[in-house]
Design an enzyme around this catalytic site. Structure first.
Site, PDB file in Angstrom:
ATOM      1  N   SER A  28      40.750  46.700  38.826  1.00  0.00           N
ATOM      2  CA  SER A  28      41.914  45.591  39.428  1.00  0.00           C
ATOM      3  C   SER A  28      43.091  46.484  39.116  1.00  0.00           C
ATOM      4  O   SER A  28      43.277  47.460  39.541  1.00  0.00           O
ATOM      5  CB  SER A  28      41.834  44.347  38.590  1.00  0.00           C
ATOM      6  OG  SER A  28      42.587  43.435  38.858  1.00  0.00           O
ATOM      7  N   HIS A  74      40.428  44.773  43.320  1.00  0.00           N
ATOM      8  CA  HIS A  74      41.186  43.530  43.821  1.00  0.00           C
ATOM      9  C   HIS A  74      42.603  43.757  44.598  1.00  0.00           C
ATOM     10  O   HIS A  74      43.129  44.722  43.998  1.00  0.00           O
ATOM     11  CB  HIS A  74      41.463  42.868  42.499  1.00  0.00           C
ATOM     12  CG  HIS A  74      40.184  42.382  41.449  1.00  0.00           C
ATOM     13  ND1 HIS A  74      40.320  42.085  40.224  1.00  0.00           N
ATOM     14  CD2 HIS A  74      39.292  42.127  41.896  1.00  0.00           C
ATOM     15  CE1 HIS A  74      39.228  41.578  39.823  1.00  0.00           C
ATOM     16  NE2 HIS A  74      38.457  41.643  41.012  1.00  0.00           N
ATOM     17  N   ASP A 132      36.596  39.923  35.194  1.00  0.00           N
ATOM     18  CA  ASP A 132      35.816  40.207  36.172  1.00  0.00           C
ATOM     19  C   ASP A 132      35.038  41.596  36.234  1.00  0.00           C
ATOM     20  O   ASP A 132      35.615  42.552  35.784  1.00  0.00           O
ATOM     21  CB  ASP A 132      36.459  40.162  37.756  1.00  0.00           C
ATOM     22  CG  ASP A 132      35.487  40.366  38.687  1.00  0.00           C
ATOM     23  OD1 ASP A 132      34.358  39.835  38.934  1.00  0.00           O
ATOM     24  OD2 ASP A 132      35.969  40.624  40.175  1.00  0.00           O
TER      25      ASP A 132
END
EC number: 3.1.1.61
Length: 197
Positions: free
Chosen positions: A20, A47, A140
């Site tokens: 991310s 992401h 995540d």
């Protein structure tokens, strides 16, 4: 483990990588130097804002000496290439080792979700999957990495001490107890070892 043993070996059919915030720089390091032919497919979720077109494929295609593609629904997951998840969809690997996309709700505010990719890939590949979690500002990937471990796959996490954002690697360490916690240089060596065999 905090270092890669000199005799380390692992035969991966696929490597799933999740990142991310700070992920582009981290991916540039660990993917750098990959050479054709690869024995494994490398599948990446990074992401990205859903409303923006992804520029990851052209960005990395100029940097890498292996094919770089955006994952497409129903396309086979072929060894030898690096695949990026498209923005706005969850990326899954089906049992027959092809890609599918889902518009299901975001997971931990993220779509594509690292957890979704890792969990589906763990089902498809079992002990021939390697999962790597990099820098990021949410959790995540932690649950997904635990699924990779439960299916006998190889698990690795970026050392939080050098991650731009520590939330994601710390969560993955806490939930998945990965085999390796390594700096990017170590993850690069691990990836090259398992992808080139």
């Amino acid at each position: 483990m905090r270092s890669l043993p000199a005799d380390f070996a692992f035969a991966a059919d696929a490597v799933a990588i999740g990142a991310s915030a700070g992920g582009i720089d981290a991916l540039s390091i660990i993917l750098g130097g990959l050479q054709a032919p690869l024995a494994a497919a490398v599948v990446v979720v990074l992401h990205l804002p859903e409303q923006h077109e992804s520029r990851l494929v052209p960005l990395f295609a100029h940097r890498l000496a292996v094919p770089v593609r955006e994952a497409r629904p129903h396309a086979p997951v072929e060894p030898g290439a690096v695949y990026f998840a498209p923005p706005g969809y969850h990326l899954l690997v089906e049992a027959e080792r092809s890609f599918s996309l889902s518009c299901d709700e975001p997971v931990l505010f993220s779509r594509p979700s690292i957890d979704v990719l890792f969990e589906s890939a763990a089902e498809a590949y079992g002990p021939t999957l390697a999962g790597i979690v990099l820098t990021g500002a949410n959790e995540d990937g932690a649950r997904g990495l635990a699924a990779v471990k439960a299916r006998g796959g190889l698990t690795a996490v970026q050392d939080p001490a050098e991650a731009l954002h520590t939330t994601m690697p710390l969560a993955a360490i806490r939930e998945a107890d990965p085999r390796f916690v390594l700096p990017l240089a170590g993850l690069r060596s691990l990836l090259h070892t398992v992808a080139h065999r």
